[in-house]
Design an enzyme around this catalytic site. Structure first.
Site, mmCIF file in Angstrom:
data_model
loop_
_atom_site.group_PDB
_atom_site.id
_atom_site.type_symbol
_atom_site.label_atom_id
_atom_site.label_comp_id
_atom_site.label_asym_id
_atom_site.label_seq_id
_atom_site.Cartn_x
_atom_site.Cartn_y
_atom_site.Cartn_z
ATOM 1 N N GLU A 5 32.250 -11.728 28.903
ATOM 2 C CA GLU A 5 32.088 -10.876 29.993
ATOM 3 C C GLU A 5 31.686 -11.339 31.227
ATOM 4 O O GLU A 5 30.395 -11.449 31.399
ATOM 5 C CB GLU A 5 31.389 -9.601 29.390
ATOM 6 C CG GLU A 5 30.988 -8.584 30.588
ATOM 7 C CD GLU A 5 30.201 -7.336 29.961
ATOM 8 O OE1 GLU A 5 29.230 -7.449 28.756
ATOM 9 O OE2 GLU A 5 29.952 -6.439 30.704
ATOM 10 N N LYS B 130 36.242 -9.053 28.282
ATOM 11 C CA LYS B 130 35.220 -7.792 28.862
ATOM 12 C C LYS B 130 35.411 -8.244 30.461
ATOM 13 O O LYS B 130 34.739 -8.968 30.941
ATOM 14 C CB LYS B 130 34.371 -7.534 28.199
ATOM 15 C CG LYS B 130 33.645 -6.396 28.975
ATOM 16 C CD LYS B 130 32.534 -5.491 27.840
ATOM 17 C CE LYS B 130 31.652 -4.606 28.562
ATOM 18 N NZ LYS B 130 31.027 -3.961 27.455
HETATM 19 P P1 13P Z 1 28.648 -0.272 31.125
HETATM 20 O O1 13P Z 1 30.098 0.410 30.892
HETATM 21 O O2 13P Z 1 27.438 0.505 31.375
HETATM 22 O O3 13P Z 1 28.686 -1.394 32.654
HETATM 23 O O4 13P Z 1 28.273 -1.275 30.157
HETATM 24 C C1 13P Z 1 28.821 -2.319 29.661
HETATM 25 C C2 13P Z 1 28.516 -3.440 28.941
HETATM 26 O O5 13P Z 1 28.429 -3.681 27.844
HETATM 27 C C3 13P Z 1 27.718 -4.390 29.888
HETATM 28 O O6 13P Z 1 27.262 -5.366 29.421
#
Ligand code: 13P
Length: 327
Positions: free
Chosen positions: A172, A214
């Site tokens: 991510e 992600k």
């Molecule tokens: P948000 O969808 O609130 O941004 O959170 C996703 C997430 O896992 C952040 O690491």
């Protein structure tokens, strides 16, 4: 590395019409969220809240996996989820810290001892893990190449360790929407970040069919004057992903990153609507935290012992986002 197992888990995680519920807020973040509803952040209350989410009836129709924080997994909630067919996953980074000599930028930590921690999480029944890097846009100066490179390298080392342990890595790299930057600037930075990330993943030998990206969407900054509309966000995000994400990556799930519930759903819906079947090499789905939980959290704050209203809110958002994965 057991490629077949990794691919099978990754495919299950991104199979439409399901997405992933991010409920992995660290104790600090959870405490901040509880403050907004006037609930004390005790271990017991955090457990009650996460149990409310995990036991929502029918959640498994919309969600294939859920990302947990260490405390939540050890409270038995991973098992509750697994019993209903939702794969438990675990956040394994230890947070974004100041990047030395680079004011205003962060590097995500947590590699030390990670091999042993991953082994234990696999034994505790997790199917996947998550590591979040944050990239800040500020004027023409940030992010620096140093920040993008260091975070991409850490993500790749984490991903390789996950695959060695039999866990699917969710990588991510979040380009933050804070600031007044244009969508064009967000496009450029997201592009550079993804390009560097996939170069590093390749160099570390990460098996992409067993890896899930992600991603943050390509958006105007939160405080930008003229914010790009839904169609533009969808077009630019898909274009940026097509240019930078190899076709053999298992799938792309989005974070919500501060978008409103409706925005997050509308953007995902538009992307899937405009993509013909077979047009994209990977499924596009969701891995929202706030955009799935915020209305449920508010409802739960009214009476923490009455979970039905909160669960209804969670299911409403989960269904809307599930619908948005199919065109
Ligand atoms: P948000 O969808 O609130 O941004 O959170 C996703 C997430 O896992 C952040 O690491």
């Amino acid at each position: 590395m057991d490629k077949d197992k990794l691919k099978a888990t990754a495919d299950q995680m991104v199979a439409k019409p399901k997405g992933i519920l991010a409920m992995d807020e660290s104790t600090g973040t959870c405490t901040k969220r509880f403050e907004t509803i006037g609930v004390e952040s005790t271990e017991e209350n955090r457990k009650k809240y996460r149990e409310m989410l995990a036991t929502a009836e029918g959640l498994e129709n919309y969600v294939s996996g859920a990302i947990l924080f260490d405390e939540t997994l050890r409270q038995g909630i991973g098992k509750t989820l697994a019993d209903k067919g939702i794969i438990p996953g675990i956040k394994v980074d230890t947070g974004a810290k100041e990047l030395a000599l680079h004011e205003g930028e962060k590097i995500t930590e947590g590699l030390d001892g990670l091999r042993d921690r991953l082994k234990e999480y696999a034994e505790l029944g997790c199917g996947f893990a998550k590591w979040r890097a944050v990239i800040t846009i500020k004027g023409d100066t940030l992010p620096t190449e140093a920040c993008i490179d260091a975070n991409a390298h850490a993500l790749a080392r984490y991903a390789a360790l996950c695959q060695e342990a039999g866990l699917v890595p969710i990588v991510e790299p979040e380009v933050l929407m804070d600031g007044d930057h244009s969508i064009e600037r967000c496009y450029k930075i997201t592009s550079e970040t993804l390009e560097e990330l996939f170069e590093e993943l390749e160099e570390q030998g990460v098996y992409l069919p067993g890896c899930v990206l992600k991603a943050s969407m390509v958006l105007s900054g939160k405080d930008a004057q003229d914010r790009a509309d839904v169609k533009t966000v969808a077009e630019q995000t898909v274009k940026c992903l097509k240019e930078n994400v190899p076709a053999d990556c298992a799938g792309v799930v989005f974070l919500s990153g501060g978008q409103s519930n409706e925005e997050a759903t509308d953007h995902l819906n538009e992307m899937n609507k405009m993509s013909e079947a077979g047009d994209l090499p990977w499924p596009l789905s969701f891995s929202y935290g706030r955009a799935l939980q915020s209305s449920a959290l508010t409802a739960w704050g009214e009476n923490i012992d009455d979970v039905s209203a909160a669960q209804e809110k969670l299911l409403e958002r989960a269904k809307a986002n599930s619908d948005a994965t199919i065109n």
